[in-house]
Write a protein that holds these residues in place. Sequence first.
Motif: not given
Length: 176
Positions: A1-15
């Motif tokens: 199975m292929a590896t999928t990369k995910w990025a944080i969407d900074p306009t819809h995220s908060e730490i």
Amino acid sequence: MATTKWAIDPTHSEIGFKVKHMMFTNVSGKFENYDANITTEGDDFSKANIEFSADINSIDTRNSDRDNHLKSADFFDAENHPKMTFKASSFTKVKDDNYELAGDLTMRGVTKFVKLPTEFSGLMKDPWGNTKVGLNISGQVNRKDWGLNWNSALETGGVLVSEDVKLNIELQLLKQ
């Protein structure tokens, strides 16, 4: 199975986080600058590789004096420890859309294992055809476990800053 990369969407995220102040109100804060390296096998998050870091100098509690104090050696010691990091070791389904994210949290040069309740939204397509995932990560840590020990006694009893820090992390991830 292929590896999928995910990025944080900074306009819809908060730490974000909250700490009890003077034993009766909460002070909220967040980190403005952060980064993550998130990969999965296909779209399966059960064995996700999740690494996260936040820039301590980007802390924002809406009060520059307090922010500077938090960056000082009394708390995070940003000069010597500029990053807070998290490296996940597991992402386990508890029930329905409730999961547990577990791993090593490092602050101020101290690493501790934590388990954080996480709500996982599953995969969704936005109106532009992008695949997204939503995570709401909560939990509580004791700041003294990481050497953030500063406090001040109140005349009326109690302390100025609670030891317990409540986490409220909202992440929207975008499939790359």
